[in-house]
Design a protein around this motif. Structure first.
Motif, PDB file in Angstrom:
ATOM      1  N   PRO A  14      37.199  64.892  -2.528  1.00  0.00           N
ATOM      2  CA  PRO A  14      37.409  63.689  -3.346  1.00  0.00           C
ATOM      3  C   PRO A  14      38.377  62.694  -2.731  1.00  0.00           C
ATOM      4  O   PRO A  14      38.143  61.481  -2.789  1.00  0.00           O
ATOM      5  N   ALA A  15      39.460  63.180  -2.115  1.00  0.00           N
ATOM      6  CA  ALA A  15      40.437  62.259  -1.526  1.00  0.00           C
ATOM      7  C   ALA A  15      39.847  61.502  -0.348  1.00  0.00           C
ATOM      8  O   ALA A  15      40.000  60.286  -0.218  1.00  0.00           O
ATOM      9  N   GLY A  16      39.151  62.223   0.538  1.00  0.00           N
ATOM     10  CA  GLY A  16      38.568  61.581   1.708  1.00  0.00           C
ATOM     11  C   GLY A  16      37.454  60.624   1.357  1.00  0.00           C
ATOM     12  O   GLY A  16      37.388  59.498   1.884  1.00  0.00           O
ATOM     13  N   LEU A  17      36.566  61.035   0.464  1.00  0.00           N
ATOM     14  CA  LEU A  17      35.445  60.175   0.093  1.00  0.00           C
ATOM     15  C   LEU A  17      35.931  58.925  -0.637  1.00  0.00           C
ATOM     16  O   LEU A  17      35.423  57.819  -0.391  1.00  0.00           O
ATOM     17  N   GLU A  22      36.759  53.101  -0.727  1.00  0.00           N
ATOM     18  CA  GLU A  22      37.624  51.948  -0.969  1.00  0.00           C
ATOM     19  C   GLU A  22      37.792  51.106   0.294  1.00  0.00           C
ATOM     20  O   GLU A  22      37.876  49.873   0.210  1.00  0.00           O
ATOM     21  N   LEU A  23      37.813  51.737   1.459  1.00  0.00           N
ATOM     22  CA  LEU A  23      37.882  50.981   2.710  1.00  0.00           C
ATOM     23  C   LEU A  23      36.604  50.178   2.932  1.00  0.00           C
ATOM     24  O   LEU A  23      36.644  49.007   3.319  1.00  0.00           O
ATOM     25  N   LEU A  24      35.467  50.804   2.703  1.00  0.00           N
ATOM     26  CA  LEU A  24      34.187  50.105   2.877  1.00  0.00           C
ATOM     27  C   LEU A  24      34.077  48.923   1.927  1.00  0.00           C
ATOM     28  O   LEU A  24      33.511  47.875   2.285  1.00  0.00           O
ATOM     29  N   ALA A  25      34.615  49.065   0.719  1.00  0.00           N
ATOM     30  CA  ALA A  25      34.582  47.967  -0.247  1.00  0.00           C
ATOM     31  C   ALA A  25      35.388  46.771   0.242  1.00  0.00           C
ATOM     32  O   ALA A  25      35.186  45.646  -0.236  1.00  0.00           O
ATOM     33  N   GLY A 336      52.596  62.853   0.539  1.00  0.00           N
ATOM     34  CA  GLY A 336      51.184  63.175   0.432  1.00  0.00           C
ATOM     35  C   GLY A 336      50.409  62.196  -0.404  1.00  0.00           C
ATOM     36  O   GLY A 336      49.250  62.437  -0.759  1.00  0.00           O
ATOM     37  N   ALA A 337      51.043  61.051  -0.713  1.00  0.00           N
ATOM     38  CA  ALA A 337      50.415  60.056  -1.572  1.00  0.00           C
ATOM     39  C   ALA A 337      50.002  58.817  -0.803  1.00  0.00           C
ATOM     40  O   ALA A 337      49.898  57.731  -1.367  1.00  0.00           O
ATOM     41  N   GLY A 338      49.781  58.977   0.512  1.00  0.00           N
ATOM     42  CA  GLY A 338      49.140  57.913   1.269  1.00  0.00           C
ATOM     43  C   GLY A 338      50.028  56.935   1.995  1.00  0.00           C
ATOM     44  O   GLY A 338      49.518  56.021   2.658  1.00  0.00           O
ATOM     45  N   LYS A 362      43.170  56.807  -7.325  1.00  0.00           N
ATOM     46  CA  LYS A 362      44.151  55.728  -7.411  1.00  0.00           C
ATOM     47  C   LYS A 362      44.938  55.601  -6.115  1.00  0.00           C
ATOM     48  O   LYS A 362      45.231  54.487  -5.653  1.00  0.00           O
ATOM     49  N   ILE A 363      45.281  56.757  -5.526  1.00  0.00           N
ATOM     50  CA  ILE A 363      45.965  56.717  -4.229  1.00  0.00           C
ATOM     51  C   ILE A 363      45.067  56.062  -3.192  1.00  0.00           C
ATOM     52  O   ILE A 363      45.506  55.226  -2.390  1.00  0.00           O
ATOM     53  N   ALA A 364      43.784  56.442  -3.182  1.00  0.00           N
ATOM     54  CA  ALA A 364      42.840  55.913  -2.198  1.00  0.00           C
ATOM     55  C   ALA A 364      42.746  54.393  -2.271  1.00  0.00           C
ATOM     56  O   ALA A 364      42.673  53.702  -1.247  1.00  0.00           O
TER      57      ALA A 364
END
Length: 375
Positions: A14-17, A22-25, A336-338, A362-364
């Motif tokens: 879930p974190a990676g996807l 969000e990056l692709l958006a 660990g929160a980005g 939300k972190i992503a």
């Protein structure tokens, strides 16, 4: 960097996807590397009857609610299907079957990721391989003279192989208690739950209402106050199990999360009923294995056919990023929160809190916004 994507995300959970989506958006090219054969592959290795501890509303990624047909608490198979659909719907490029061995600085200021498919350069690397990455076995579980079967809970799938056998489950967290319940329901001759530290216990559901309903409010309150509130809740809903070998916890739920990363055991009422009925026998912690016996704290010995060690996991990040100064003494990222721990290097999902599968979304979003702003 040539044609390499600006961002490599390690891990298609879930974190990676969510980070990749969000990056692709934001029109930032990204590739996700996954060692398994599909998005969410790590979840396929969990035990068959796994259900979420948190409700579907608290566990979904942003903009991707769970289907109502999943019920309040999604199952393992439902979640795997959910992650695969999420990846497809968001067009996330996932390269499967790629094992990542090492992340190291590149000469041009970016990063070089060593994988089973060769080295991969990137300007940014987001590590999202998960905190529950490598099974952690206690010393007593390795190299003993025990004549029975010893396995980590990560290797447990169903109670079927243990029918008619005496099984000791070491560890009274959520997984340990759920596995003990499944063993009872599956016809094990005797089930012992070995308890080292009495857990905080919360019910998954209270009178038909998800037990995580007040979590957003609780997370806004001071930790000591939350601990007092949860102690009171446990007294009312769980009661005193000391007479059945499970003393009341001496450490608050939030204190345990902050100090040791240990979350409360979230269970169904049937587990408590089985403890009170003696179907699950709570015993002292396992300290050794000897011949046909499991040796418990205080010298007590119990004959057993199998021991299931529900003794947790480690991150496995030492092998991946050790020597970069980004890990603490427990092998967890210092953040660990980005947030960046080195220029272009981030870790997403390595936090201890309820509803993590939803929170990582939300972190992503924040991570993607920061990377896009710097691209």
């Amino acid at each position: 960097m040539g044609t390499a994507p600006p961002v490599l995300v390690l891990g298609a959970g879930p974190a990676g996807l969510a980070t990749a989506a969000e990056l692709l958006a934001r029109a930032v090219p990204v590739t996700v590397l996954e060692r398994g054969d599909r998005p969410g592959a790590a979840w396929t290795g969990r035990y068959d009857a796994l259900r979420f501890n948190t409700s579907r509303r608290r566990s979904a990624l942003p903009g991707a609610p769970f289907p109502r047909a999943y019920g309040q608490f999604p199952t393992r198979d439902q979640y795997v299907a959910y992650l695969q659909r999420y990846a497809a719907d968001h067009g996330v490029p996932v390269e499967t079957g790629v094992e990542v061995a090492r992340v190291r600085p590149d000469d041009d200021g970016g990063w070089r990721v060593s994988t089973s498919a060769g080295d991969r350069p990137a300007r940014h690397v987001v590590v999202a391989t998960g905190a529950l990455n490598r099974p952690k076995l206690p010393s007593w579980a390795v190299g003993s003279t025990f004549r029975g079967e010893v396995l980590h809970s990560s290797a447990y799938r169903s109670p079927a192989p243990f029918a008619g056998r005496t099984v000791v489950v070491a560890g009274a967290g959520t997984s340990g208690m759920e596995i003990a319940h499944q063993l009872v329901a599956g016809g094990a001759a005797r089930v012992l739950l070995a308890v080292r530290t009495p857990p905080n216990i919360l019910l998954r559901e209270l009178h038909g209402v998800p037990g995580d309903l007040p979590v957003p409010l609780l997370l806004r309150l001071p930790d000591p106050l939350v601990d007092r509130l949860l102690f009171a809740l446990q007294r009312r809903t769980v009661g005193d199990l000391s007479a059945y070998g499970l003393p009341r916890p001496t450490e608050g739920a939030m204190a345990a999360i902050r100090a040791r990363g240990v979350t409360p055991a979230v269970v169904d009422q049937v587990v408590l009923d089985e403890i009170r009925a003696g179907a699950i026998e709570c015993v002292p912690a396992v300290v050794g294995l000897d011949g046909a016996d499991v040796v418990l704290a205080g010298g007590r010995r119990e004959p057993a056919d199998a021991v299931i060690a529900a003794t947790g996991y480690r991150t496995g990040l030492e092998e991946l990023v050790g020597g970069l100064g980004v890990l603490d003494e427990h092998g967890m990222p210092r953040d660990g929160a980005g947030r960046e721990l080195a220029p272009g290097l981030r870790f997403v999902g390595y936090v201890h809190r309820p509803g993590l599968t939803g929170y990582v979304g939300k972190i992503a979003r924040r991570v993607a916004r920061e990377i896009a702003a710097g691209s």
